[in-house]
Design an enzyme around this catalytic site. Structure first.
Site, PDB file in Angstrom:
ATOM      1  N   PRO A  13       0.852  -1.198   0.000  1.00  0.00           N
ATOM      2  CA  PRO A  13       0.000   0.000   0.000  1.00  0.00           C
ATOM      3  C   PRO A  13       0.884   1.244   0.000  1.00  0.00           C
ATOM      4  O   PRO A  13       1.763   1.378   0.850  1.00  0.00           O
ATOM      5  CB  PRO A  13      -0.791  -0.129   1.304  1.00  0.00           C
ATOM      6  CG  PRO A  13       0.007  -1.047   2.166  1.00  0.00           C
ATOM      7  CD  PRO A  13       0.775  -1.951   1.259  1.00  0.00           C
ATOM      8  N   MET A  14       0.659   2.130  -0.973  1.00  0.00           N
ATOM      9  CA  MET A  14       1.489   3.337  -1.085  1.00  0.00           C
ATOM     10  C   MET A  14       0.593   4.545  -1.326  1.00  0.00           C
ATOM     11  O   MET A  14      -0.132   4.610  -2.329  1.00  0.00           O
ATOM     12  CB  MET A  14       2.505   3.175  -2.230  1.00  0.00           C
ATOM     13  CG  MET A  14       3.560   2.124  -1.967  1.00  0.00           C
ATOM     14  SD  MET A  14       4.698   1.866  -3.354  1.00  0.00           S
ATOM     15  CE  MET A  14       3.692   0.855  -4.458  1.00  0.00           C
ATOM     16  N   LEU A  15       0.645   5.479  -0.398  1.00  0.00           N
ATOM     17  CA  LEU A  15      -0.215   6.658  -0.440  1.00  0.00           C
ATOM     18  C   LEU A  15       0.013   7.447  -1.723  1.00  0.00           C
ATOM     19  O   LEU A  15       1.159   7.695  -2.115  1.00  0.00           O
ATOM     20  CB  LEU A  15       0.062   7.538   0.780  1.00  0.00           C
ATOM     21  CG  LEU A  15      -1.053   8.487   1.223  1.00  0.00           C
ATOM     22  CD1 LEU A  15      -2.329   7.713   1.546  1.00  0.00           C
ATOM     23  CD2 LEU A  15      -0.600   9.289   2.435  1.00  0.00           C
ATOM     24  N   CYS A  95       3.598   2.710   9.322  1.00  0.00           N
ATOM     25  CA  CYS A  95       3.844   4.066   8.818  1.00  0.00           C
ATOM     26  C   CYS A  95       4.344   4.971   9.944  1.00  0.00           C
ATOM     27  O   CYS A  95       3.725   5.047  11.009  1.00  0.00           O
ATOM     28  CB  CYS A  95       2.568   4.653   8.218  1.00  0.00           C
ATOM     29  SG  CYS A  95       2.801   6.309   7.548  1.00  0.00           S
ATOM     30  N   GLY A 207      10.565  -4.538   1.870  1.00  0.00           N
ATOM     31  CA  GLY A 207      11.694  -3.624   2.080  1.00  0.00           C
ATOM     32  C   GLY A 207      12.870  -3.908   1.171  1.00  0.00           C
ATOM     33  O   GLY A 207      13.512  -4.957   1.290  1.00  0.00           O
ATOM     34  N   GLY A 208      13.146  -2.997   0.241  1.00  0.00           N
ATOM     35  CA  GLY A 208      14.356  -3.077  -0.569  1.00  0.00           C
ATOM     36  C   GLY A 208      14.360  -4.142  -1.645  1.00  0.00           C
ATOM     37  O   GLY A 208      15.415  -4.420  -2.225  1.00  0.00           O
ATOM     38  N   GLY A 228       7.285  -2.733  -3.047  1.00  0.00           N
ATOM     39  CA  GLY A 228       6.706  -1.401  -3.035  1.00  0.00           C
ATOM     40  C   GLY A 228       7.109  -0.568  -4.233  1.00  0.00           C
ATOM     41  O   GLY A 228       6.610  -0.753  -5.333  1.00  0.00           O
ATOM     42  N   ARG A 229       8.064   0.331  -4.020  1.00  0.00           N
ATOM     43  CA  ARG A 229       8.390   1.332  -5.044  1.00  0.00           C
ATOM     44  C   ARG A 229       8.783   0.730  -6.387  1.00  0.00           C
ATOM     45  O   ARG A 229       8.440   1.272  -7.438  1.00  0.00           O
ATOM     46  CB  ARG A 229       9.512   2.229  -4.529  1.00  0.00           C
ATOM     47  CG  ARG A 229       9.056   3.239  -3.472  1.00  0.00           C
ATOM     48  CD  ARG A 229      10.228   3.852  -2.743  1.00  0.00           C
ATOM     49  NE  ARG A 229      10.856   2.882  -1.841  1.00  0.00           N
ATOM     50  CZ  ARG A 229      12.012   3.087  -1.219  1.00  0.00           C
ATOM     51  NH1 ARG A 229      12.676   4.200  -1.455  1.00  0.00           N
ATOM     52  NH2 ARG A 229      12.507   2.178  -0.406  1.00  0.00           N
TER      53      ARG A 229
END
Length: 328
Positions: A13-15, A95, A207-208, A228-229
């Protein structure tokens, strides 16, 4: 309801990023990836004027991530989510932003495992879908393995059997949310140890992680991987997830095929009064790393926001990219 795969591979989940348009785009490339909403606060759902639970039916399997710490409010929102057809509801205990801390949720809740357990219990009493927790390995100076296991012990005792662990601790003061995703060192071994000590729990890592090859390394030790990213900035990595991680024999879509599958969705959105850039802002990275990709990004960035912009902008961006790609 279809029996979906577990969280073997999911997108974090990424705002401002994992909205329903991005999720539809991601689903075009992978049928099996578990998608998460942006974090939605219980206050927004209960008191807000918009529909914060809206999604496209094509997005399943889909999890709602909630921000909150009031057991009654979380239970109410979880019940609404289950009624709307979500496949999972997740509590944000990771968060570190000041705004989130002021609302008494996010990473600061690691210091209150009894409260998190109470929240899980309240939610599980009103829904049949999984209630899961996304957390860190620690906060501030409370970053020992014992601190982490006390949290897991307390929360799992109330019925939470699935945890996604961001393999960094969070500094609640002094670092921005962005810095908290980069500065605290990763400790994958601690998450591996957690799985060895709690073999009955479903443990996923976050993470990463920037490639499917890295994901496979983690999956040799753990139940799931959350990216994520990288899944946002280089979204085409999702095109091979089903084949590489879920054993699918289906075809891998080309980037051009991904765009063609997005066309009806884009046209429908525009016909309903939406703007092209609501969707194409999530597609900017589709050609990441390929010759001519800068032309694709530039054309979309300069034209998709304009009044009246339609699918021809996307087609022109593709043409511009191929025209400007270096020739052999």
């Amino acid at each position: 309801m279809k029996a979906f795969p577990t969280s073997r591979f999911s997108i974090a989940p990424m705002l401002d990023w994992t909205d329903r348009h991005y999720r539809y785009f991601a689903r075009v490339m992978s049928e099996n990836t578990l998608l998460y909403t942006e974090m939605v606060t219980t206050g927004a759902i209960i008191y807000g004027k918009g529909d914060y639970l809206a999604y496209n039916d094509e997005e399943h399997p889909l999890a709602l991530q909630l921000g909150g710490s009031n057991p009654k409010d979380l239970a109410h929102c979880a019940k609404l989510a289950a009624e709307r057809g979500y496949d999972e509801v997740n509590i944000n205990v990771g968060c570190p932003s000041d705004r989130v801390q002021n609302g008494r949720f996010g990473a600061c809740l690691m210091a209150e495992p009894d409260l998190v357990a109470e929240c899980v219990d309240a939610m599980k009493q009103v829904v049949d879908i999984p209630v899961t927790v996304k957390t860190r390995i620690g906060i501030d100076e409370q970053d020992s393995y014992e601190f982490l296991t006390k949290f897991i012990d307390t929360v799992s005792a109330k019925g939470c059997s699935e945890f996604t662990i961001h393999a960094r601790k969070a500094w609640l003061q002094g670092l921005s949310p962005k810095e908290n995703r980069e500065i605290p060192p990763l400790d994958y071994d601690r998450v591996y140890q957690l799985k060895r000590d709690y073999p009955h729990l479903n443990i996923a890592i976050n993470g990463g992680i920037t490639s499917l090859e890295q994901a496979k390394v983690h999956l040799a030790q753990l139940d799931g991987v959350m990216v994520g990213r990288e899944a946002y900035q280089n979204p085409y990595m999702l095109a091979e997830v089903d084949q590489q991680l879920f054993g699918s024999s289906g075809p891998i879509l080309s980037r051009d095929e991904v765009i063609e599958k997005m066309v009806p969705y884009i046209e429908r959105h525009i016909q309903q009064g939406g703007r092209l850039n609501h969707i194409t802002r999530h597609m900017i990275g589709l050609f990441q790393g390929l010759p001519g990709s800068r032309s694709w990004r530039r054309h979309l960035s300069e034209n998709a926001h304009k009044t009246g912009a339609g699918i021809e902008v996307v087609r022109d961006a593709v043409a511009s990219m191929y025209e400007n790609a270096p020739k052999d």
